[in-house]
Write an enzyme that holds these catalytic residues in place. Structure first.
Site, PDB file in Angstrom:
ATOM      1  N   ASP A 128      -5.317  -8.341  -7.637  1.00 34.51           N
ATOM      2  CA  ASP A 128      -5.181  -7.794  -6.005  1.00 34.51           C
ATOM      3  C   ASP A 128      -3.927  -7.116  -5.669  1.00 34.51           C
ATOM      4  O   ASP A 128      -3.015  -7.133  -6.536  1.00 34.51           O
ATOM      5  CB  ASP A 128      -4.647  -9.172  -5.313  1.00 34.51           C
ATOM      6  CG  ASP A 128      -5.808  -9.646  -4.307  1.00 34.51           C
ATOM      7  OD1 ASP A 128      -6.743  -8.990  -4.037  1.00 34.51           O
ATOM      8  OD2 ASP A 128      -6.036 -10.385  -4.161  1.00 34.51           O
ATOM      9  N   LEU A 129      -4.419  -5.720  -5.560  1.00 34.99           N
ATOM     10  CA  LEU A 129      -2.849  -4.500  -4.842  1.00 34.99           C
ATOM     11  C   LEU A 129      -1.649  -5.591  -4.449  1.00 34.99           C
ATOM     12  O   LEU A 129      -1.734  -5.830  -3.298  1.00 34.99           O
ATOM     13  CB  LEU A 129      -3.479  -3.356  -4.329  1.00 34.99           C
ATOM     14  CG  LEU A 129      -3.103  -2.294  -3.965  1.00 34.99           C
ATOM     15  CD1 LEU A 129      -2.682  -1.466  -5.296  1.00 34.99           C
ATOM     16  CD2 LEU A 129      -3.256  -1.348  -2.934  1.00 34.99           C
ATOM     17  N   ASP A 130      -0.985  -4.562  -5.225  1.00 35.41           N
ATOM     18  CA  ASP A 130       0.336  -5.879  -4.542  1.00 35.41           C
ATOM     19  C   ASP A 130       0.714  -6.613  -4.360  1.00 35.41           C
ATOM     20  O   ASP A 130       1.575  -6.752  -3.550  1.00 35.41           O
ATOM     21  CB  ASP A 130       1.083  -4.224  -3.097  1.00 35.41           C
ATOM     22  CG  ASP A 130       0.576  -3.168  -3.598  1.00 35.41           C
ATOM     23  OD1 ASP A 130       1.251  -2.117  -4.744  1.00 35.41           O
ATOM     24  OD2 ASP A 130       1.157  -2.199  -2.736  1.00 35.41           O
ATOM     25  N   GLU A 131      -0.229  -8.074  -5.203  1.00 31.56           N
ATOM     26  CA  GLU A 131       0.001  -9.124  -4.935  1.00 31.56           C
ATOM     27  C   GLU A 131       0.336  -9.778  -5.684  1.00 31.56           C
ATOM     28  O   GLU A 131       0.074 -10.751  -5.617  1.00 31.56           O
ATOM     29  CB  GLU A 131      -1.006  -9.395  -4.153  1.00 31.56           C
ATOM     30  CG  GLU A 131      -1.980  -9.512  -2.859  1.00 31.56           C
ATOM     31  CD  GLU A 131      -1.352 -10.128  -1.995  1.00 31.56           C
ATOM     32  OE1 GLU A 131      -0.832 -11.386  -2.349  1.00 31.56           O
ATOM     33  OE2 GLU A 131      -1.121 -10.076  -0.175  1.00 31.56           O
ATOM     34  N   GLY A 135       0.791  -1.212   0.011  1.00 30.67           N
ATOM     35  CA  GLY A 135      -0.212  -0.086   0.220  1.00 30.67           C
ATOM     36  C   GLY A 135       1.264   1.636   0.161  1.00 30.67           C
ATOM     37  O   GLY A 135       2.151   1.208  -0.242  1.00 30.67           O
TER      38      GLY A 135
END
Lengths: 285, 285, 285, 285
Positions: free
Chosen positions: A228-231, A203
């Site tokens: 998925d954010l940053d995943e 994040g």
């Protein structure tokens, strides 16, 4: 590692099956192709096979008939193949915001030929980096963000990507969260650099988070984007030692180098056809 | 870095105030002490001052009167000082479970004098590592865990620590969560090695977590324990590159070296009086 | 590490004598200067003392009288002092040939403020890198080499350096051997980057030498120039792993990053007044 | 990387010829062997081919007939093959003098199975390390050096090596120069650790040499021995940052870890059949 001009790269992956290596190498031999580097890996947990071969082609090599014959051979193995001449230059779109260290680094590597790619467009939600792109002779698209209609901006972004014929999108410190829809479209061919050692400090403001925790190493993670954010699947990670004397602004400054290096490494791996998706992980051959 | 036998180490910390450096260096000069290395840092966000000085003492140096004079001088600065002869050997208790790589490494470094410490006891919840401790001539205390009465085991652990006169407790892959009460007692003088780059992969089986995430680096974190599991102030971190071919058991094997090195580094820093607590962070001078 | 605008840096070195630290810190205290970071080191083999202090000045700080008072105090210690405001920008001349990776990197770091310097001129024996310098608004001097009269070219080089008021000369892959005379003039304030881990692979084509030896690491060395080719005091060194698949041209490509990083590190150390000459070695505080 | 018990390793090298990969992979396929990892490299300067394959054998795998068939097939390629079950434990002789850090490290790695080897003898020119060897249950041979008859001592050394059936000799800080005759006998199967980054600081007291030069990195080199002192083909190199505060004795202490790690890495590569001689260089697959 450096290659003669007649070199091609063949990559493939498939379910794990007896004969996957042989079907590739036998065909290459029959076609009089000379293997210079071969790397294959069979993931026994995922039950999946990955292969990357560099080879020199014989005089009179006919790409079309080579592809045709190959497709026929590997068909029983449900093998997805890709064939690329070693001198091939990928078309790339780079997305940025205001920070220019990664952009500067990528354009430099393009210019001297260290990354064999053609950057066909730079897209930004800010006007700041236009001079840098222009100096390299690259079209710069500034699409300001309307907070009430993010979709409108993304539509313009997507149009540029689509019309440019890009094969790779690089998010070189693009500081906006992409919509799930755009993520889906870019799945597997867009690389983001996140300025932390994921999964730590996901994040916003990862260096400030790192300062709060008092870590002794900061890092960067280059990964494919997914929903998925940053995943998304990680391609490369880098790290830099820091100490108590680094305030948050010092971590930001210190992290620039490792962000540049990690992103350039991942882009190089991708362009050289070294990266394979393996569920939520990557295989890098 | 190596020192003459007449060398002492003075460390101190205090609130940030004009004169903190001068009060220390002036006193050392007046006492005819010769400064060989001096490092001080003032944290402008935490408003706290930290100093570490190595100095050679004059002939006839009188420790008691030196301490007395120093205490008087620094009193107006609310300065906490510590004075240690460079040749001092800290008394240490090591806690282990079944994995012995960190224990083996620490005992080796003690034996050759690289870590100037006397390991006065090894405590374990398993009998396995007794031969290793015995070979080094160190008492081994096996206190099995009674799942219904963890307190009883901890009471025995604490008794050994207390009676040994230990100044430092090292959790060298001790695979039990300590009670809040024991954590409180050990606050600031017990170092744990966690086999991940905290804050990533807290808790159990960090290498399996790392495998799932497909990270390209694994690491280790040495930190002081406090009440929050795997959340104490970080002293040192180390890292090791890995790739797709590392299954979880390979990550475990690969991580051993970096665990040993990171823990030994942190222990060395602590023993050499280089580490200062600074709220939930550390300053390492 | 980051500093408030009222911060100054005081550095000094002198023969080893009792009182060297005290004379500096006492004076700072008397002048109401607040020390934020202090590092001193006494080399017991060379019998030489080195100190670097960062401090915040009080309101109404008068540089001239501060300098005067300081000079008087340190005079008995034969101490050479230097006083620099933290925001000071060093005037720098960069010398290059055809390879531009280090130049590109240095100019980028100047542009974003990571290296607080003003590059006042770029000098080259080739015309190639003029566009890059121009884009950054920096005068470019092309002085072609006349093999029969190297002195003539060096005279022009020296004139530019002298007239520019440069405090630092950076040889950023300048591929000419300087004359002993010019080396003498630049002694202690010219930094060269050599593309090997000195003292290994001195002289020409170090990456080809490295290939022949089959090394598994290549590196770079930033050092002050002196009369002995590739023998000046080392400031920083960096390293990069390589393998059998790296042909000489791959080593050259691979080495670029570590050359840039090592040179930038050394330049940063120099500009921040961290580097001290200590016979043929350096002390970096 | 970790392997199932039915895994074997096949390695081979030969002159560069069309069909070298195919002849190996086709045979494996015909024998119903399942390839889990395959790495081949063709050196276009040396005109030499190297291959390493890990594969799982089918039920009822018959080693003898597999070898026979393989030999027949590869004969036209002048291919030298080696076939090893993955669980194979190499017989190893370790030679030491007085420093025990590498010995301690190697024996630990043997004990926990990280290096799949059986140390069948430790040989030394000093009696000091006998207790360490004994604790691990390994015969220790102390052959003191007679300066007037070095040959006599070497004869005893060679006898132990020969009678032990050793496949690998490790010089783990053995501080004697071997005679050309013994070097010749050990050519290609004896690994030495030299405590510098070769070719820098050959010969005696490399850390003292490094101190004189004021380097900012020290390192270690693991290499096969050959007739030229400290000139044999390099297998692995490691590096550690140091600074001005490291006196020669500090460099010695600092270097221990990197010596251990570099030697263990090279031994692991050798045992896992990853290292190939390629004139005076190595290929590590």
């Amino acid at each position: 590692m450096s290659r003669t001009p007649d070199t091609w790269i063949l990559t493939a992956d498939s379910p794990s099956l007896l004969g996957t290596v042989d079907v590739v190498t036998r065909y290459l031999f029959e076609q009089q192709c000379y293997v210079t580097e071969h790397h294959s890996f069979d993931d026994r947990l995922a039950q999946r096979f990955f292969i990357r071969v560099e080879f020199r082609t014989p005089a009179g090599f006919d790409e079309a008939s080579f592809r045709e014959g190959l497709a026929e051979r590997v068909e029983p193995f449900q093998m997805k193949t890709e064939l690329t001449p070693a001198g091939y230059r990928s078309k790339v779109v780079i997305m940025v915001s205001k920070a220019d260290h990664c952009l500067n680094d990528l354009l430099y590597r393009q210019r001297i030929g260290q990354l064999p790619m053609d950057v066909v467009a730079v897209i930004s939600n800010h006007p700041d980096l236009e001079p840098l792109a222009r100096w390299h002779g690259i079209p710069y698209h500034h699409f300001a963000l309307d907070p009430n209609d993010k979709g409108a901006q993304e539509a313009k972004v997507w149009q540029v990507i689509e019309e440019s014929g890009a094969e790779l999108v690089i998010l070189a410190r693009y500081m906006q969260v992409l919509s799930p829809e755009l993520c889906r479209k870019l799945d597997g061919w867009a690389i983001n650099i996140h300025h932390s050692l994921l999964p730590g400090f996901k994040g916003a403001k990862p260096y400030h988070q790192a300062y709060q925790k008092g870590v002794k190493l900061v890092g960067a993670t280059a990964h494919y984007i997914n929903n998925d954010l940053d995943e998304g699947p990680i391609i490369a990670q880098g790290v830099e030692p820091v100490d108590h004397a680094h305030y948050p602004e010092d971590l930001i400054a210190k992290g620039r180098d490792v962000e540049c290096l990690t992103l350039a490494k991942a882009v190089g791996f991708h362009i050289e056809r070294r990266v394979f998706l393996n569920a939520n992980r990557t295989v890098v051959l």
